[in-house]
Design an enzyme around this catalytic site. Structure first.
Site, PDB file in Angstrom:
ATOM      1  N   ASP A 172       0.837  -1.205   0.000  1.00  0.00           N
ATOM      2  CA  ASP A 172       0.000   0.000   0.000  1.00  0.00           C
ATOM      3  C   ASP A 172       0.873   1.257   0.000  1.00  0.00           C
ATOM      4  O   ASP A 172       0.715   2.142  -0.843  1.00  0.00           O
ATOM      5  CB  ASP A 172      -0.899   0.029   1.243  1.00  0.00           C
ATOM      6  N   GLU A 221       1.346  -6.528  -5.415  1.00  0.00           N
ATOM      7  CA  GLU A 221       0.998  -5.608  -6.494  1.00  0.00           C
ATOM      8  C   GLU A 221       2.195  -4.817  -7.000  1.00  0.00           C
ATOM      9  O   GLU A 221       2.496  -4.829  -8.194  1.00  0.00           O
ATOM     10  CB  GLU A 221      -0.092  -4.657  -5.994  1.00  0.00           C
TER      11      GLU A 221
END
Lengths: 379, 190
Positions: A24, A278
Site C-alpha cells: 500500500d 501488487e
C-alpha cells in the site's frame, strides 16, 4: 475533468492505511513522487504507519507528525485527525476510510474536491466496467470516483515513471555488474541469478530443494521478511542481510531492504524474478525479465481467479507457453513446483522475449499517474 | 435513520443516495483485493425514475429508508392522477408514471386491496395483490375441440381495454385470474 475543478498546480491529499507489508505505502509513495516530479502537484501523503514508511524511505522519521521529503509533505495519520482544509484532489488508496471530520471539510468546499478511490490491481473483466464509476454519498454533496489500475486502455493503467523504460533499456551489463557489486553479489556468469520476494509459501522449500539438487548453480537473492525467513528455515541456519549460505548447487544470499529504485535494478539484473502482491508485480513487468508472481492470497481462493485473469491477458490466445501458466499455478499452490520450474527455466529465453512485447503493449495504454491527472485536470 | 452497508444490499432495498430515495434493482459483488469487495448497484430514483449504476466499497455506509406501507383501494381517475383511498378515507393522488405497469389493471369498480408505499408522506409505489380478477370485454370465438388451454388468443379487458393472451376456451363476459407480477392470464374463474 470531474466536477468543476480546473487546475494546473493543484493540492492533492493521498490517504494510505497500511494493511500489512509494504504494498500500500509503496504504491502511494511512488504515486506521490510521480505527481510531484512529473505533474507539479502539491502532495500531502497521510500514512497511518510511519514504521512501514521508514523502511521504504530511510530518511523519514517515525515519531514526527509532519515532515517534508522529496517535496512531499508526509503526515502521520492518527485517530485524532487534525482540523485541516481539504485538498483539491483527495485519493483514498485501496478502500481506506477517510476521517469523518476531513470528509465534512470536503463537503464544505465549493467546488467539492475530486475524490478518487484508488483500487487494487486486477486483470478481471469486471474492472473495466467499474473503472471511473461514481459512488455518491447518501446525504453529503460528495461523490467518489472509482479508479482501477489495469492492463487495458479501459482501465487506469499501471504506475510507470517517465523515462523508466528508457532507463531500463540503457541498463547494460556494466551497470548491472556495478549494481550487483554494490550489493556484494559476486559476478559469476555461470550462475542463474534469481531474486526472491514472496509471502509465506510452502512451494519455496520444494523449490530450494529442487535448486539444491539441480545440475547448474543458482544464486537466490532473498528479500527481507518471509523469503529470508523461509530460506533460513530450509537451511536450518540464521540469515541476515549479507549472509550467504551454500548447499550443493544452491546459494542463498540475504539482501537488505532496497529502495524502490534499487529494487528495480535488482529486477533488471536477475535472470528470473519471483515477485508478490501488487507493486513488485508491476515492476517485474517493466523489468522485462522472466518472472513468477505470488498473488496475495484471498478467502475462497478468489486470488486464483485473479491469477488466471492476468495469465489470460498476459499470454493472450497463445497456448505455446504452458510453462508460465504451470509454474505460476504451482507457485500459488496448484501444482508441482519442482516439475513446473524445470519447464519454466528451459523456456526462459522465450518468456523473456514475450515479456518485452508485453511491456511495450502496456506502455501504450498510458501510465496510471498520467491517466489520473488527465481525469482530474480534464486534459 | 437506519444504516445499511453496501455489501448487504439486496434487490428491493430502499436507500438514500444524493438525498433521494432509490430502490436497489440489482446488486453485483466483486472481490477487489485483500478480501475487500466492491458492489455495483443498479438503482432507480423513486422521485424521478432515473436509473443509475454507481459502485461502492462493500463496507460503505449508506442511509437506509424505513418506508411506510398502507392498504388502500382504488377510487377514481382524476386526470392526470389516479386516486387511492386508505382505511381512514384519506385520499392519495398517484400519477401514471409512478403506477407503472399496474395502470392497465385499474378499473372503477375494483375492490382489490393494494399496498401503497410512502416516502416522507408521499406515495411512491403501488402494488396490486398477486392475483386479481378481471372481466373479458372482447375476444374472438374459436372453433370447438381444443379445451386444453394450450392454445392461446388475444382478449381485451373490460374498462381498461388492456389486451393480453388467454386460453382459447375463454369467452366474452368471462372473469379471469391474472398474475399481476407477470401480467399473464392464470385461469378462468368458475
Amino acid at each position: 475533468m470531474i466536477g468543476n475543478v480546473e487546475l494546473t498546480i493543484d493540492r492533492w491529499d493521498i490517504f494510505c492505511a497500511v494493511v500489512d507489508n509494504f504494498g500500500d505505502i509503496g504504491t502511494c509513495w511512488r504515486l506521490a513522487r510521480q505527481l510531484v516530479t512529473e505533474h507539479e502537484a502539491s502532495v500531502r501523503l497521510w500514512v497511518d504507519n510511519l514504521e512501514s514508511f521508514v523502511v521504504l524511505c530511510p530518511q523519514a522519521v517515525v515519531d514526527v507528525a509532519a515532515q517534508v521529503i522529496e517535496s512531499i509533505e508526509i503526515r502521520h495519520w492518527t485517530p485524532d485527525f487534525p482540523d485541516v482544509d481539504a485538498a483539491d484532489v483527495v485519493i483514498e488508496a485501496f478502500g481506506c476510510t477517510i476521517p469523518d471530520n476531513y470528509v465534512a471539510k470536503m463537503a464544505w468546499r465549493d467546488p467539492a474536491p475530486v475524490w478518487i478511490n484508488l483500487e487494487y490491481l486486477s486483470a478481471e473483466a469486471w474492472v473495466e466496467d467499474c473503472h471511473l464509476a461514481r459512488s455518491p454519498l447518501s446525504r453529503l454533496p460528495l461523490s467518489k470516483t472509482f479508479f482501477f489500475p489495469g492492463f487495458t486502455a479501459s482501465t487506469g493503467g499501471l504506475l510507470c515513471e517517465q523515462g523508466l523504460l528508457a532507463e531500463r533499456a540503457a541498463f547494460d551489463q556494466d551497470e548491472a555488474d556495478a549494481f550487483l557489486r554494490r550489493l556484494g553479489v559476486p559476478l559469476a556468469t555461470a550462475e542463474l541469478r534469481v531474486s526472491m520476494f514472496c509471502y509465506d509459501n510452502p512451494a519455496l522449500g520444494k523449490l530450494l530443494t529442487e535448486w539444491n539438487s539441480g545440475p547448474s548453480p543458482i544464486r537466490v537473492l532473498v528479500s527481507p521478511g518471509a523469503a529470508t525467513r523461509q530460506a533460513a528455515d530450509w537451511f536450518g541456519n540464521h540469515l541476515q542481510p549479507g549472509t550467504v549460505l551454500t548447499r550443493n548447487s544452491l546459494t542463498v544470499q540475504a539482501l537488505p531492504f532496497l529502495s524502490q529504485s534499487d529494487y528495480d535494478r535488482l529486477l533488471w539484473s536477475c535472470d528470473v524474478n519471483f515477485v508478490r502482491g501488487e507493486d513488485s508485480f508491476v515492476r517485474a513487468q517493466w523489468a522485462q525479465q522472466p518472472f513468477v508472481w505470488q498473488i496475495y492470497p484471498q478467502s475462497a481462493d478468489t486470488h486464483l481467479v485473479k491469477l488466471d485473469a492476468f495469465l489470460t491477458r498476459f499470454l493472450g490466445e497463445t497456448t505455446e507457453m504452458p510453462a508460465v501458466r504451470n509454474c505460476w499455478h504451482a507457485w500459488n499452490g496448484a501444482g508441482d513446483i519442482r516439475a513446473a520450474w524445470s519447464d519454466f527455466a528451459a523456456n526462459r529465453r522465450r518468456i523473456q522475449q514475450h515479456g518485452k512485447v508485453w511491456a511495450s503493449q502496456l506502455d501504450r495504454t498510458g501510465n496510471l499517474a498520467d491517466n489520473l491527472v488527465r481525469l482530474v485536470r480534464g486534459n | 435513520m437506519s444504516v445499511k452497508l453496501a455489501g448487504e444490499l439486496q434487490s428491493g432495498n430502499v436507500i438514500i443516495v444524493e438525498n433521494s430515495p432509490v430502490v436497489v434493482l440489482k446488486a453485483q459483488y466483486n472481490k477487489s483485493g485483500r478480501n475487500a469487495a466492491v458492489v455495483k448497484l443498479r438503482l432507480k430514483n423513486l422521485m424521478t425514475g432515473r436509473i443509475s449504476e454507481p459502485i461502492y466499497k462493500a463496507d460503505e455506509k449508506l442511509e437506509g429508508v424505513m418506508l411506510e406501507k398502507k392498504p388502500c383501494t382504488y377510487s377514481y381517475y382524476a386526470p392526470p392522477a389516479h386516486v387511492f383511498v386508505d382505511e381512514e378515507f384519506n385520499q392519495y393522488e398517484i400519477d401514471a408514471e409512478t403506477l407503472g405497469d399496474i395502470e392497465k389493471f385499474l378499473t372503477p369498480d375494483m375492490t382489490d386491496v393494494c399496498e401503497v408505499t410512502f416516502y416522507e408522506g408521499r406515495p411512491i409505489s403501488v402494488v396490486l395483490p398477486k392475483t386479481i380478477i378481471r372481466e373479458i370485454e372482447y375476444t374472438e370465438p374459436v372453433a370447438r375441440g381444443d379445451t386444453s388451454g394450450k392454445i392461446t388468443k388475444s382478449a381485451i379487458l373490460k374498462d381498461t381495454k388492456h389486451e393480453l393472451q388467454v386460453s382459447a376456451f375463454v369467452e366474452i363476459g368471462d372473469k379471469i385470474e391474472i398474475d399481476t407480477e407477470t401480467g399473464e392470464f392464470k385461469r378462468r374463474c368458475t
